[in-house]
Write an enzyme that holds these catalytic residues in place. Structure first.
Site, PDB file in Angstrom:
ATOM      1  N   TYR A 154       0.803  -1.232   0.020  1.00  0.00           N
ATOM      2  CA  TYR A 154       0.009   0.059  -0.039  1.00  0.00           C
ATOM      3  C   TYR A 154       0.886   1.371   0.137  1.00  0.00           C
ATOM      4  O   TYR A 154       0.463   2.350  -0.319  1.00  0.00           O
ATOM      5  CB  TYR A 154      -0.889  -0.215   1.271  1.00  0.00           C
ATOM      6  CG  TYR A 154      -1.965  -1.104   1.244  1.00  0.00           C
ATOM      7  CD1 TYR A 154      -1.928  -2.188   0.108  1.00  0.00           C
ATOM      8  CD2 TYR A 154      -3.011  -1.394   2.286  1.00  0.00           C
ATOM      9  CE1 TYR A 154      -3.044  -3.090   0.269  1.00  0.00           C
ATOM     10  CE2 TYR A 154      -3.615  -2.152   2.486  1.00  0.00           C
ATOM     11  CZ  TYR A 154      -3.972  -3.135   1.294  1.00  0.00           C
ATOM     12  OH  TYR A 154      -4.640  -4.402   1.454  1.00  0.00           O
ATOM     13  N   HIS A 214       0.646 -12.018   1.537  1.00  0.00           N
ATOM     14  CA  HIS A 214      -0.307 -11.009   0.564  1.00  0.00           C
ATOM     15  C   HIS A 214      -0.759 -11.883  -0.455  1.00  0.00           C
ATOM     16  O   HIS A 214      -1.969 -11.778  -0.878  1.00  0.00           O
ATOM     17  CB  HIS A 214       0.514  -9.966   0.257  1.00  0.00           C
ATOM     18  CG  HIS A 214      -0.619  -8.839  -0.022  1.00  0.00           C
ATOM     19  ND1 HIS A 214      -0.420  -7.434   0.006  1.00  0.00           N
ATOM     20  CD2 HIS A 214      -1.765  -8.781  -0.604  1.00  0.00           C
ATOM     21  CE1 HIS A 214      -1.310  -6.754  -0.392  1.00  0.00           C
ATOM     22  NE2 HIS A 214      -2.153  -7.585  -0.936  1.00  0.00           N
TER      23      HIS A 214
END
Length: 401
Positions: A154, A214
């Site tokens: 992010y 992830h």
């Protein structure tokens, strides 16, 4: 209507109003009605509008108008505090390791920063943002969110840390989740350890509550998870888990000889991608599901079924989608850069959808949604790695539904 409010008895008494005041009263009625329609059924809007109008008409003076605004402000302030408390004290979901995860978490993807390989950035050819992550997360914390969903990818964890520091909220009252990205996973244990050190530094803490792989990078994700096991034993993360794992990825991981079974699998879950067989599998395995794209980035707010149920409930489409997620028992992860939407998205705990409404929402997933999901999965497991753009090692047959 004002007549339903106790003070409307005063409004019905003969009152001499000039023509200009009558026009103003009519305008006030119109504005109050429109304002009330934008609130949920649990909002004090009808009380506010009734109080404001009755006081205004009964006196027709500036002092009465001032009193009405003060009354409205007090009620709205009380409602805001109640909404905040509901978020702070939201239900929790127990994990297999004995810890508890808040049932709602504020998502920080594309908040203050859009990663270069994000689909929207690629499509738009730009990475413009409206507000910084520090500003957005500060707002989220101020309205009651206490669980933050973050990630290396992010690109905003330092800004998130600034918001945490500024808030003054004790560390023990926060739940912090982060995820290690594909590029770091590919590099191996040392890189993963270094990344977690950076994440902890950015957050201003010495542990995260939850740390996830992830994406199941082919040939690398098992070793990455085993590194997370070590970090968990060292106290740097309380719980560990997965993100974007298909059933087949989980089975591969489980059969590899891991010592700590994953607590979480974070995947897209909403009525328009309701993969029931996959969800049931993980639930039976004792893995809690976290839902990203719970609100489908707002793209389903105009759906006929969602809108109809929202109107029937006196709720917004976002609240219908959020409540569906919560009622299913999945961790709900809305995100927004607007404070008013953060508040709206969080109002999902003190009411319920009927069994028929839930069934209607369950039926919104179309066959092509599974195909789109599979295509995205194949694209992303190698994303940003040295094998980006190839199908090298990618599982070509997975459980789609």
């Amino acid at each position: 209507p004002a007549s339903s409010h106790p003070t409307s008895q005063r409004a019905s008494q003969p009152v001499k109003l000039c023509q200009g005041t009558m026009r103003l009263a009519a305008l006030t009625t119109l504005l109050a009605t429109r304002a009330a329609s934008s609130f949920s059924t649990h909002s004090p809007a009808s009380v506010v509008s009734g109080t404001s109008l009755s006081l205004f008409v009964s006196a027709g003076t500036s002092s009465a108008t001032t009193r009405s605004f003060r009354s409205s402000s007090s009620i709205l302030k009380m409602s805001a505090e109640q909404d905040k408390e509901a978020l702070i004290n939201c239900p929790t979901i127990p994990l297999r390791d004995g810890t508890k995860l808040p049932a709602i978490s504020f998502g920080t993807y594309k908040v203050g920063f859009i990663p270069a390989s994000a689909s929207s950035a690629v499509a738009a050819g730009a990475t413009e943002v409206q507000r910084t992550a520090e500003e957005c997360v500060s707002d989220a914390l101020s309205v009651g969110y206490r669980s933050l969903e973050c990630a290396e990818f992010y690109g905003n964890e330092a800004e998130v840390g600034k918001a945490i520091a500024k808030s003054g909220i004790p560390r023990g009252e926060l739940y912090l989740c982060s995820k290690v990205w594909t590029t770091t996973i590919e590099k191996g244990e040392d890189a993963i350890r270094a990344q977690l050190v950076k994440t902890l530094s950015d957050f201003g803490t010495d542990y995260v509550d939850l740390y996830l792989v992830h994406w199941p990078v082919p040939g690398k994700h098992v070793d990455a998870y085993k590194t997370l096991e070590k970090l968990c034993k060292e106290g740097k993360c309380k719980s560990i888990g997965l993100s974007n794992y298909a059933v087949e990825d989980y089975i591969e991981l489980k059969e590899s000889g891991i010592e700590i079974l994953p607590a979480i699998n974070q995947i897209e879950i909403n009525p328009f991608l309701y993969r029931k067989n996959t969800l049931d599998f993980f639930t039976k395995e004792g893995v809690v599901l976290q839902s990203y794209r719970s609100l489908r980035d707002g793209k389903a707010f105009g759906d006929e079924t969602v809108v109809r149920i929202a109107n029937a409930k006196g709720k917004t489409p976002a609240q219908i989608l959020g409540r569906w997620c919560v009622q299913k028992g999945y961790v709900y992860m809305p995100k927004s850069v607007k404070k008013e939407r953060m508040i709206e998205n969080g109002k999902v705990f003190e009411w319920a959808l009927s069994a028929d409404e839930m069934a209607e929402l369950d039926s919104l997933t179309k066959p092509e949604a599974y195909t789109t999901f599979e295509e995205l999965y194949r694209k992303c497991v190698n994303r940003d790695t040295s094998k980006d753009g190839t199908m090298d090692g990618v599982k070509m047959s997975i459980t789609k539904d």
